[in-house]
Design a protein around this motif. Structure first.
Motif, PDB file in Angstrom:
ATOM      1  N   GLU B  17       0.880  -1.619  -0.056  1.00 22.22           N
ATOM      2  CA  GLU B  17      -0.227   0.042  -0.162  1.00 22.22           C
ATOM      3  C   GLU B  17       0.833   1.452  -0.145  1.00 22.22           C
ATOM      4  OE1 GLU B  17      -2.878   0.443  -0.167  1.00 22.22           O
ATOM      5  OE2 GLU B  17      -3.532  -2.107  -0.226  1.00 22.22           O
ATOM      6  N   PRO B  18       0.280   2.078  -0.661  1.00 26.31           N
ATOM      7  CA  PRO B  18       1.458   3.380  -0.702  1.00 26.31           C
ATOM      8  C   PRO B  18       1.703   4.270   0.691  1.00 26.31           C
ATOM      9  CG  PRO B  18      -0.594   3.444  -2.114  1.00 26.31           C
ATOM     10  CD  PRO B  18      -0.560   3.076  -1.083  1.00 26.31           C
ATOM     11  N   VAL B  19       2.730   4.279   1.087  1.00 32.12           N
ATOM     12  CA  VAL B  19       3.645   4.662   2.232  1.00 32.12           C
ATOM     13  C   VAL B  19       3.146   6.083   2.001  1.00 32.12           C
ATOM     14  CG1 VAL B  19       5.065   5.304   3.497  1.00 32.12           C
ATOM     15  CG2 VAL B  19       4.617   3.284   2.268  1.00 32.12           C
ATOM     16  N   HIS B  20       2.547   7.095   2.937  1.00 26.64           N
ATOM     17  CA  HIS B  20       2.490   8.515   2.951  1.00 26.64           C
ATOM     18  C   HIS B  20       3.377   9.140   3.117  1.00 26.64           C
ATOM     19  CE1 HIS B  20      -1.515   7.473   1.024  1.00 26.64           C
ATOM     20  NE2 HIS B  20      -1.655   5.777   2.456  1.00 26.64           N
ATOM     21  N   GLU B  21       3.861   8.567   4.457  1.00 25.10           N
ATOM     22  CA  GLU B  21       4.745   9.887   5.855  1.00 25.10           C
ATOM     23  C   GLU B  21       6.251   8.125   5.743  1.00 25.10           C
ATOM     24  OE1 GLU B  21       3.037  12.084   8.512  1.00 25.10           O
ATOM     25  OE2 GLU B  21       4.490  13.397   9.043  1.00 25.10           O
ATOM     26  N   ALA B  22       7.065   8.749   5.326  1.00 26.50           N
ATOM     27  CA  ALA B  22       7.946   7.603   6.562  1.00 26.50           C
ATOM     28  C   ALA B  22       9.682   8.968   6.391  1.00 26.50           C
ATOM     29  CB  ALA B  22       8.797   7.274   4.583  1.00 26.50           C
ATOM     30  N   PHE B  23       9.874   8.331   7.560  1.00 24.82           N
ATOM     31  CA  PHE B  23      11.302   8.903   8.130  1.00 24.82           C
ATOM     32  C   PHE B  23      12.670   7.647   8.255  1.00 24.82           C
ATOM     33  CE2 PHE B  23      14.540  10.666  10.885  1.00 24.82           C
ATOM     34  CZ  PHE B  23      14.536  12.148  10.526  1.00 24.82           C
ATOM     35  N   PHE B  24      13.320   7.816   6.948  1.00 26.13           N
ATOM     36  CA  PHE B  24      14.750   6.592   7.462  1.00 26.13           C
ATOM     37  C   PHE B  24      15.864   7.338   7.944  1.00 26.13           C
ATOM     38  CE2 PHE B  24      11.590   5.721   3.649  1.00 26.13           C
ATOM     39  CZ  PHE B  24      11.399   4.428   3.882  1.00 26.13           C
ATOM     40  N   SER B  25      16.112   6.937   8.716  1.00 20.80           N
ATOM     41  CA  SER B  25      17.749   6.428   8.873  1.00 20.80           C
ATOM     42  C   SER B  25      18.887   5.799   9.241  1.00 20.80           C
ATOM     43  CB  SER B  25      17.686   8.002  10.716  1.00 20.80           C
ATOM     44  OG  SER B  25      17.259   8.464  10.958  1.00 20.80           O
ATOM     45  N   PHE B  26      19.688   6.286   8.226  1.00 14.75           N
ATOM     46  CA  PHE B  26      20.801   5.500   7.799  1.00 14.75           C
ATOM     47  C   PHE B  26      22.219   4.825   8.628  1.00 14.75           C
ATOM     48  CE2 PHE B  26      18.280   5.376   4.386  1.00 14.75           C
ATOM     49  CZ  PHE B  26      17.746   4.152   3.865  1.00 14.75           C
ATOM     50  N   LEU B  27      22.423   3.909   9.103  1.00 14.57           N
ATOM     51  CA  LEU B  27      24.297   4.284  10.283  1.00 14.57           C
ATOM     52  C   LEU B  27      25.049   3.620   9.637  1.00 14.57           C
ATOM     53  CD1 LEU B  27      25.988   5.651  12.487  1.00 14.57           C
ATOM     54  CD2 LEU B  27      24.882   3.284  14.050  1.00 14.57           C
ATOM     55  N   ILE B  28      25.431   3.937   8.295  1.00 12.43           N
ATOM     56  CA  ILE B  28      26.029   2.808   7.243  1.00 12.43           C
ATOM     57  C   ILE B  28      27.193   3.346   6.615  1.00 12.43           C
ATOM     58  CG2 ILE B  28      24.010   1.840   6.567  1.00 12.43           C
ATOM     59  CD1 ILE B  28      24.068   3.421   4.249  1.00 12.43           C
ATOM     60  N   LYS B 262      16.849   2.349  10.376  1.00  7.88           N
ATOM     61  CA  LYS B 262      15.933   2.660  10.952  1.00  7.88           C
ATOM     62  C   LYS B 262      15.115   3.286  10.170  1.00  7.88           C
ATOM     63  CE  LYS B 262      17.664   2.427  15.373  1.00  7.88           C
ATOM     64  NZ  LYS B 262      18.350   3.482  16.811  1.00  7.88           N
ATOM     65  N   GLY B 263      13.154   2.756  10.488  1.00  9.34           N
ATOM     66  CA  GLY B 263      12.794   3.656   9.645  1.00  9.34           C
ATOM     67  C   GLY B 263      11.228   3.965  10.487  1.00  9.34           C
ATOM     68  N   VAL B 264      10.438   4.700  10.196  1.00  9.11           N
ATOM     69  CA  VAL B 264       8.859   5.259  10.933  1.00  9.11           C
ATOM     70  C   VAL B 264       8.301   4.968   9.868  1.00  9.11           C
ATOM     71  CG1 VAL B 264       8.080   6.330  12.908  1.00  9.11           C
ATOM     72  CG2 VAL B 264       9.940   5.888  13.083  1.00  9.11           C
ATOM     73  N   LEU B 265       7.290   4.834   9.330  1.00  9.83           N
ATOM     74  CA  LEU B 265       6.161   4.441   8.322  1.00  9.83           C
ATOM     75  C   LEU B 265       4.940   4.765   8.075  1.00  9.83           C
ATOM     76  CD1 LEU B 265       8.213   1.578   6.068  1.00  9.83           C
ATOM     77  CD2 LEU B 265       8.883   3.813   5.390  1.00  9.83           C
ATOM     78  N   LYS B 266       3.736   5.441   7.863  1.00  9.33           N
ATOM     79  CA  LYS B 266       2.516   5.664   7.715  1.00  9.33           C
ATOM     80  C   LYS B 266       2.174   4.741   6.515  1.00  9.33           C
ATOM     81  CE  LYS B 266       1.755   9.578  10.458  1.00  9.33           C
ATOM     82  NZ  LYS B 266       2.532  10.852  10.702  1.00  9.33           N
ATOM     83  N   THR B 267       1.712   3.168   7.124  1.00 10.60           N
ATOM     84  CA  THR B 267       1.513   2.868   5.786  1.00 10.60           C
ATOM     85  C   THR B 267       0.591   1.661   5.934  1.00 10.60           C
ATOM     86  OG1 THR B 267       1.524   0.941   3.286  1.00 10.60           O
ATOM     87  CG2 THR B 267       3.387   1.482   5.701  1.00 10.60           C
ATOM     88  N   THR B 268      -0.384   0.579   5.885  1.00 13.59           N
ATOM     89  CA  THR B 268      -1.060  -0.273   6.040  1.00 13.59           C
ATOM     90  C   THR B 268      -0.868  -1.169   5.898  1.00 13.59           C
ATOM     91  OG1 THR B 268      -2.767   0.459   4.039  1.00 13.59           O
ATOM     92  CG2 THR B 268      -3.522   1.457   6.679  1.00 13.59           C
ATOM     93  N   GLY B 269      -0.109  -1.533   4.176  1.00 16.49           N
ATOM     94  CA  GLY B 269       0.100  -2.690   3.985  1.00 16.49           C
ATOM     95  C   GLY B 269       1.572  -3.650   4.724  1.00 16.49           C
ATOM     96  N   GLY B 270       1.853  -4.150   3.455  1.00 13.04           N
ATOM     97  CA  GLY B 270       3.056  -5.410   4.412  1.00 13.04           C
ATOM     98  C   GLY B 270       4.126  -4.304   3.318  1.00 13.04           C
ATOM     99  N   HIS B 271       5.281  -5.206   3.420  1.00 13.44           N
ATOM    100  CA  HIS B 271       6.467  -4.654   2.513  1.00 13.44           C
ATOM    101  C   HIS B 271       7.437  -5.964   2.608  1.00 13.44           C
ATOM    102  CE1 HIS B 271       9.187  -3.853   5.919  1.00 13.44           C
ATOM    103  NE2 HIS B 271       9.326  -4.399   5.479  1.00 13.44           N
ATOM    104  N   LYS B 272       8.523  -5.477   1.565  1.00 17.22           N
ATOM    105  CA  LYS B 272       9.106  -6.727   1.166  1.00 17.22           C
ATOM    106  C   LYS B 272      10.408  -5.892   0.968  1.00 17.22           C
ATOM    107  CE  LYS B 272       6.791 -10.120  -2.252  1.00 17.22           C
ATOM    108  NZ  LYS B 272       5.776  -9.199  -2.615  1.00 17.22           N
TER     109      LYS B 272
END
Lengths: 531, 290
Positions: B17-28, B262-272
């Motif tokens: 399902e579409p992700v409406h809002e997302a915050f991703f953090s990479f420590l890489i 680390k991520g915080v996502l606003k979505t209802t469905g699953g993901h791959k």
């Protein structure tokens, strides 16, 4: 039993009033005399018949329901049931000179604790100098590594403190605990005063009582003083967990009276390490957040990843100095009840001063001889977990059954760091109107005070929340444990500047925000469209 | 001796399902220290937004993305060029056993290193397992002990990605006798700390040699504080000392401080989700591209 019978009180609302002799009564002396500061108000109240007073009290209580001032209690039986915080009209009175001393002591304590928190998250001098044991701090679950080496604006961590005081039978005030996470209760102080004025305005105006309604503006000024560097007109907000939080009313009330937006986590976002508020006019940068969301939930990336109450990236924005959090996260190790025992040493260490306020003698179960003493004298002690608040998980030795005592012995033995014990303090008693009996009876009270620290500014509210243990003989005053409250009158000295404050306290204050006008005065709070 | 590496981290995610809002953090991102110099880092991603950076509490750079425009696919790639030099290890530990132990026992030393001496969710070893562990002998120097411990853990566990996951504790790992680099590292940390030796978790990239085909994942190893020598890297998964092939990204008290994404996502469905890393000497990387 040796009870002191009050003379001339056989009828009316003070009929049959008896204070057990081992306790100090704030209103009455040992011989049944009325203490001087209460004489006048006592005379006024004595004129009421039981019926008159009952009606008056109902009227005052109704004002709380009408204003929607309710809270909910977390128990299995009553999930989220809204109640009002029980209130009665007979005020607690503290004289000016006595208060002046308390005020100094509260500021001293808050300033010292602020320096302590700063030191712990930076150089740790106090640990290196072995004034406070390092283990005690590092083992606290409220010592937060995400705070290490952060330099908050103005050097302030505990902007808002709620120091709880009691008056012991020796007539001295003692600090029961420091609350420097998200202390609540201020809205009750302000609305108690409104209810008092609504019910007894004429009586109230005869006394020179310090005002309390300046608190929201003082809080706002405190927040503005710690805005990030370079921000002249900071945008401040109140961050609430939402309507299901037991203190939601207070969050709404403070945002309304300060004239700043009330937001939830989902209303904010972080981009490029700055915090923005989503508004219908587009994003608006937020500079100072008075957050009433606990540490663990304010940022799912830094703390509890499952939290939906917080704002992802908030701690990074804070670390970068682009937003100020009020209070700072991670202050909880310093109001931990095991650290409490060290506060007098902490004051001496940072300020080079003798503590003004007394500490209650405290046994830390972590220490071997203290632990042994606690096990042997449990029936004479109050045992408390160090990191809980709200009066949960407490054992009062002389009221406990044998089973409860042995259960607690087991709990303590399993986790000694988690428990402290104190002698059972003789909290002072205060005449309190008891519904059903429809007369005054003595009940134990404490006093939550409210202090603010900003950049180059300090403020202690001249008033407070006198919390009453409504259950006869009970010592637990927390609202979550069935306590009530009283309006607390800190009397003013005769100073020339008081005239204006008097006019102000009797009149109406008007505040304009977003095109709405908010009136606050003796008849309560109203909102209307600006003409 | 130095080697120049080209390092590549990539992740590709698809959402039901579409992700409406997302915050991703990479420590890489590879970090900069005495043994490695970052010459270049570039980021590429599929979102219509700019990345931004901050330093985490341990001083490592975190790359973040915020998006408020709906998406169903997200890809992210980091490419870095790092010059790595061989870590310096003294021929023999400079302090005597007594001097070493005096330093470890000092109160100020404990305060300075407390983050790496305590135990938490990942590194707490239950008492019942303690007789299975290797402890420092009284006359043994810290470095010698840690080298022995490195081999001990390598023997004790069998590499197996099946039974463990990102939340597995050391006590569980001891019971299983199996795990991946994260588990080897936590066990090393837990035991070193029982010996009062400060020890921290390191995440980064391991060059596994020319023969490696396909993609790999990020690696983990430990750094322990040896009095007189400073922080030294130990890779118990491979029974190696951290060397020219270990390119460090970040360290922390345990995995929770080093989680790469680390991520915080606003979505209802699953993901791959798919992710992988590549590390190879830069000259090889260049010739492969030609």
């Amino acid at each position: 039993m040796n009870m002191t019978m009050r003379q001339g009180m056989s009828s009316g609302v003070f009929g049959n009033y008896q204070t057990p002799p081992q306790f100090l009564d704030e209103v009455f002396g040992q011989a049944g005399t009325v203490n001087p500061q209460y004489q006048s108000i006592f005379n006024q109240f004595s004129k009421f018949s039981k019926e008159d007073f009952r009606k008056l009290n109902e009227h005052a209580k109704a004002s709380f329901f009408n204003q929607g001032i309710t809270f909910s209690v977390y128990t299995d039986k009553a999930k989220g049931v809204e109640r009002i915080f029980p209130f009665d009209l007979f005020p607690r009175i503290i004289q000016a000179a006595e208060w002046a001393q308390l005020e100094k002591g509260i500021v001293q304590r808050c300033v010292a604790l602020n320096l302590f928190i700063q030191d712990i998250y930076t150089n740790k001098h106090i640990l290196r100098d072995k004034v406070v044991p390092a283990d005690l701090i590092f083992s606290s679950k409220n010592y937060v590594k995400a705070m290490l080496d952060i330099k908050p604006a103005g050097g302030i961590y505990n902007h808002i403190s709620g120091t709880d005081l009691i008056k012991h039978s020796d007539g001295k005030y003692y600090v029961l605990e420091d609350n420097i996470r998200c202390p609540s209760g201020i809205s009750y102080v302000l609305t108690n005063r409104v209810a008092m004025k609504r019910a007894l305005l004429e009586t109230f105006r005869k006394f020179k009582v310090s005002t309390v309604q300046e608190y929201p503006q003082e809080l706002l000024a405190t927040m503005q003083s710690v805005a990030p560097a370079g921000v002249d007109a900071p945008t401040c907000v109140v961050l609430t967990p939402g309507v299901y939080n037991s203190a939601y009313f207070e969050h709404a009330y403070l945002s309304l009276t300060m004239g700043v937006p009330l937001v939830e986590g989902r209303d904010l976002y972080v981009e490029k390490n700055f915090v923005y508020m989503k508004t219908i006019n587009g994003p608006k940068r937020v500079d100072v957040v008075y957050r009433r969301v606990d540490d663990a939930f304010i940022d799912p990336l830094a703390f509890n990843p499952d939290s939906v109450l917080g704002v992802p990236g908030l701690m990074a924005a804070y670390r970068e100095g682009n937003v100020t959090l009020v209070n700072a996260p991670g202050t909880g190790f310093a109001d931990d009840k095991a650290v409490y025992t060290y506060v007098p040493d902490i004051i001496k260490y940072y300020l080079g001063e003798e503590p003004i306020l007394h500490n209650v003698l405290t046994y830390r179960c972590e220490k071997d001889d203290d632990f042994q003493y606690v096990l042997e004298h449990m029936d004479q002690l109050v045992v408390k977990p160090v990191d809980e608040s709200g009066g949960y998980g407490i054992l009062i030795g002389n009221k406990a059954t044998k089973e409860q005592i042995s259960e607690f012995k087991q709990l303590i033995t399993q986790n000694r760091r988690k428990y402290i014990a104190q002698p059972i303090m003789d909290l002072s008693m205060h005449a309190t109107f008891i519904e059903g009996e429809d007369r005054f009876e003595p009940r134990h009270v404490d006093l939550r005070t409210f202090a603010l620290l900003g950049k180059d500014r300090q403020f202690v509210l001249r008033g407070g929340l006198s919390r009453v243990a409504l259950k006869k003989g009970s010592l637990i005053v927390n609202s979550s444990q069935g306590g009530g409250s009283k309006d607390t009158w800190v009397m003013r000295d005769d100073q020339p500047s008081d005239t204006m404050a008097q006019d102000q306290s009797a009149g109406t204050q008007t505040l304009q925000l977003n095109g709405q006008t908010l009136h606050m005065g003796p008849t309560g709070m109203t909102m209307g469209k600006m003409e | 001796m130095t080697t120049e590496y080209e390092i590549n981290y990539f992740t590709h995610n698809t959402y039901d399902e579409p992700v409406h809002e997302a915050f991703f953090s990479f420590l890489i991102s590879p970090c900069q220290d005495e043994t490695q110099r970052v010459k270049q880092v570039t980021f590429r991603h599929s979102l219509n937004t700019e990345e931004f950076w901050h330093k985490n509490p341990f001083g490592f750079e975190v790359t973040s993305l915020y998006s408020a425009q709906p998406f169903t696919e997200f890809s992210f790639e980091m490419t870095a060029r790092v010059e790595k030099s061989q870590p310096f290890v003294p021929f023999r530990p400079p302090l005597s056993v007594e001097e070493e132990q005096a330093q470890l026992a000092a109160y100020d030393f404990f305060i300075d290193h407390h983050l790496y001496l305590g135990t938490g969710h990942y590194t707490l070893i239950e008492d019942q397992f303690k007789d299975r562990l290797l402890f420092r002998k009284e006359d043994q120097k810290v470095y010698d002990y840690l080298t022995q411990l490195n081999g001990f853990i390598h023997q004790m566990l069998e590499f197996d990605p099946e039974p463990t996951h990102v939340h597995t504790t050391v006590s569980e790992v001891i019971q299983l006798g199996r795990g991946v680099c994260q588990d080897y590292t936590h066990l090393f940390i837990g035991i070193a700390r029982l010996n009062k030796i400060p020890c921290r978790y390191v995440s980064g990239y391991l060059n596994q040699g020319h023969n490696l085909t396909g993609t790999a994942v990020m690696h983990a190893w430990a750094e322990a504080y040896v009095p007189g020598m400073g922080w030294q890297g130990f890779d118990p998964t491979n029974n190696l000392l951290a060397n020219l092939h270990h390119v460090k990204a970040a360290h922390g008290a345990d995995y929770s401080d080093c989680s790469p994404l680390k991520g915080v996502l606003k979505t209802t469905g699953g993901h791959k989700t798919a992710y992988g890393v590549k590390i190879q000497p830069a000259d090889l990387a260049q010739s492969a591209q030609q």
